[in-house]
Design an enzyme around this catalytic site. Structure first.
Site, PDB file in Angstrom:
ATOM      1  N   SER A  60       0.836  -1.205   0.000  1.00  0.00           N
ATOM      2  CA  SER A  60       0.000   0.000   0.000  1.00  0.00           C
ATOM      3  C   SER A  60       0.866   1.248   0.000  1.00  0.00           C
ATOM      4  O   SER A  60       2.093   1.175   0.134  1.00  0.00           O
ATOM      5  CB  SER A  60      -0.919   0.011   1.235  1.00  0.00           C
ATOM      6  OG  SER A  60      -0.167   0.328   2.402  1.00  0.00           O
ATOM      7  N   SER A  84       0.860   3.756   2.221  1.00  0.00           N
ATOM      8  CA  SER A  84       0.824   4.467   3.494  1.00  0.00           C
ATOM      9  C   SER A  84       2.181   5.009   3.934  1.00  0.00           C
ATOM     10  O   SER A  84       2.243   5.876   4.795  1.00  0.00           O
ATOM     11  CB  SER A  84       0.261   3.556   4.596  1.00  0.00           C
ATOM     12  OG  SER A  84       1.164   2.505   4.895  1.00  0.00           O
ATOM     13  N   LYS A 114       5.111   0.621   9.563  1.00  0.00           N
ATOM     14  CA  LYS A 114       4.910   2.042   9.859  1.00  0.00           C
ATOM     15  C   LYS A 114       6.171   2.583  10.519  1.00  0.00           C
ATOM     16  O   LYS A 114       7.095   1.839  10.836  1.00  0.00           O
ATOM     17  CB  LYS A 114       3.724   2.260  10.810  1.00  0.00           C
ATOM     18  CG  LYS A 114       2.402   1.645  10.373  1.00  0.00           C
ATOM     19  CD  LYS A 114       1.767   2.360   9.220  1.00  0.00           C
ATOM     20  CE  LYS A 114       0.416   1.724   8.862  1.00  0.00           C
ATOM     21  NZ  LYS A 114      -0.151   2.312   7.613  1.00  0.00           N
ATOM     22  N   SER A 145      -3.059   6.695   5.801  1.00  0.00           N
ATOM     23  CA  SER A 145      -2.496   5.657   6.657  1.00  0.00           C
ATOM     24  C   SER A 145      -3.421   5.362   7.822  1.00  0.00           C
ATOM     25  O   SER A 145      -3.742   6.251   8.606  1.00  0.00           O
ATOM     26  CB  SER A 145      -1.115   6.093   7.182  1.00  0.00           C
ATOM     27  OG  SER A 145      -0.587   5.154   8.086  1.00  0.00           O
TER      28      SER A 145
END
Length: 262
Positions: A40, A42, A102, A210
């Site tokens: 993704s 994010s 993250k 996100s």
């Protein structure tokens, strides 16, 4: 008879070789490095869809989630060491069981808040400096065919999708880029979060795209992540492909091969 016995022996040796190879691969994946594809957007522009990296599992020690399917037969962490603020970390989602990646923003005991798109840690503004514009083509990306979100409004297929880029410098001096899409978006203004003991607060660098610790687990967010859920640190991109398949060699991003992750 001799020929049949030789054939059966050859098959047995092949099976043994495959089993040994799988065992070695399993040990390597459990103890040292785990492959991870970026699915993704994010973490743009630090990580792009189609980046491939190995997660350093030695960085923080080992927990039950160090084993495939979370089957390590112990709780807590062994040979553990503390992550550092600013690390890019792969962890097991506390609710849905998938692996997320993250940036570590809040340590145990920290307060974290977003005000007008700016990060505040322990009541202090984290400085941001303008760093130009991130541009990408508005088209389907990666095997899932995701379309990027753009700050410059509706963009037609094949158009240039832009996002404002800022360099953010965390306490301790580590810097990284963050992107902006929305003005006063849902995640741009939050309550004050106090990170509990034994937990961490994570955010994506693509701040308006996100689902991270700013969002509660009841609504699909990450919430506070227990230390036990940390899998490892992402240090370097090994390979990158912008296409729907890694076999599309004309979509390979050679400039991202072996690129260090800041």
């Amino acid at each position: 008879m001799a020929s049949k016995a030789k054939s059966e022996g050859g098959i047995l040796e092949t099976i043994k070789t495959v089993v040994y190879a799988l065992l070695i691969a399993g040990v390597f994946r459990t103890l040292f490095f785990q492959p991870f594809w970026i699915p993704s957007g994010s973490m743009k522009d630090t990580l792009l869809i189609g980046d491939f990296l190995f997660v350093n599992k030695m960085a923080y020690g080992y927990s039950q989630y160090s084993c495939p399917f979370g089957i390590c037969p112990f709780s807590g962490r062994i040979l553990g060491s503390e992550p550092e603020r600013g690390d890019v970390v792969v962890f097991r989602h506390p609710v849905n069981g998938s692996d997320f990646i993250k940036r570590l923003i809040g340590l145990p005991g920290d307060t974290v808040q977003m005000r007008n798109g700016v990060l505040y840690l322990n009541g202090e503004e984290v400085p941001q400096e303008p760093a130009g514009t991130f541009e990408e083509v508005y088209e389907q990306q990666g095997p899932m065919g995701n379309l990027p979100r753009c700050e410059n409004g509706p963009v037609g297929e094949g158009g240039i999708c832009t996002k404002s880029r800022f360099t953010e410098t965390l306490p301790g001096g580590r810097s990284h880029d963050v992107l902006n899409i929305d003005t006063n978006g849902f995640g741009d203004n939050t309550d004050v979060f106090t990170v509990p003991a034994g937990h961490y607060f994570f955010m994506g660098d693509n701040r308006d795209n996100s689902q991270d610790s700013r969002y509660g687990q009841a609504v699909g967010g990450v919430g506070f992540v227990p230390a036990e859920n940390l899998i490892g640190r992402a240090d370097r991109i090994m390979f990158s492909s912008a296409g729907r398949s890694m076999l599309y060699f004309w979509t390979w991003r050679a400039d991202r091969f072996f690129k260090a992750i800041d």
